[in-house]
Design a protein around this motif. Structure first.
Motif: not given
Length: 262
Positions: A57, A83, A85-86, A185, A192-193, A210, A214-216, A233
């Motif tokens: 993630c 997707s 992650c988080g 984060t 979830v983003v 993405r 969660q790196n965009w 979200s």
């Protein structure tokens, strides 16, 4: 009075007395987070696994990023190409009197890593994370809150729940002069983003894609500009944080924006 008209009048009458009758759209989304499902769980030894030090993630050191040790790696059926992650899951041990702790306590964990499949082993004997199995590779700290530490694989029930976070969402700047990347984060609500946009003082809103976890990222040079972010979200809620990063931001820095309200 026609039958259709009678039904409409009855619906309006009950909607006034009992407002939740007309809220099917809201309740159906909430029920999705409250439904228990069956899965399995193991725990990763901290010297071997990546559950505490980050993983797929991109969260890095989980203690520093705020996720702590109540974290899990999830199988591909749950990971959904990053997707998840988080996202937060409530997990409890069930149907095993020798391994489950008495009273069936539960623990809320955050998906921070990917549990890779091992197709060289059978699904029921070592290939726990093989698709389409739903499996949690928990940190030991989380695992021993629901089961005995000497346990091997345990049967569990899980459900998606909202994440309780302190402070705002955090945006860590990465990338280069050729593209901009941000790690997001500490996301509240469902955690979830699903979509991100960025805006500089010299640009309009730019849709980001993405990269991993969660790196965009987007293909733009945004250095020297204050940056705003729009985060959506998985539940469809959107929060916009204006001018999160000042004009003199640098790669590697982290800034705090707004948070989803409960």
């Amino acid at each position: 009075m026609g039958f259709v008209l009678q039904r409409r009048l009855l619906f309006l009458f009950f909607s006034v007395l009992f407002p939740w009758v007309g809220a099917a759209g809201v309740s159906s989304r909430r029920e999705r987070f409250e439904e228990w499902r069956l899965a399995t769980a193991t725990y990763a030894k901290e010297t071997q696994g990546t559950t505490v030090t980050g993983g797929a993630c991109g969260f890095g050191d989980l203690d520093k990023s705020g996720y702590g040790r109540n974290s899990v790696g999830v199988s591909s059926a749950l990971f959904e190409r990053g997707s998840a992650c988080g996202g937060c899951f409530e997990v409890r041990c069930v149907n095993h009197i020798l391994w489950c702790l008495q009273g069936s306590p539960s623990v809320v964990v955050t998906a921070t890593d990917f549990c890779a499949p091992n197709y060289g082993l059978p699904d029921d004997y070592g290939g726990w994370c093989n698709f389409p199995r739903e499996h949690f590779e928990m940190s030991k700290a989380a695992f021993i809150q629901i089961a005995k530490g000497k346990s091997d694989i345990i049967p569990v029930q899980y459900r998606r729940v909202n994440c309780k976070r302190f402070g705002g969402m955090r945006f860590t700047m990465t990338g280069s002069s050729y593209f901009h990347q941000v790690l997001i984060t500490n996301v509240g609500s469902d955690g979830v983003v699903m979509a991100v946009k960025v805006k500089g003082s010299k640009t309009g809103w730019i849709q980001m894609g993405r990269n991993w976890g969660q790196n965009w990222q987007c293909d733009a040079d945004l250095q020297g500009q204050p940056l705003s972010f729009e985060v959506t979200s998985s539940g469809g809620r959107t929060v916009t944080s204006y001018n999160v990063a000042p004009p003199n931001w640098r790669f590697g820095q982290t800034f705090e924006g707004k948070q989803f309200l409960e």
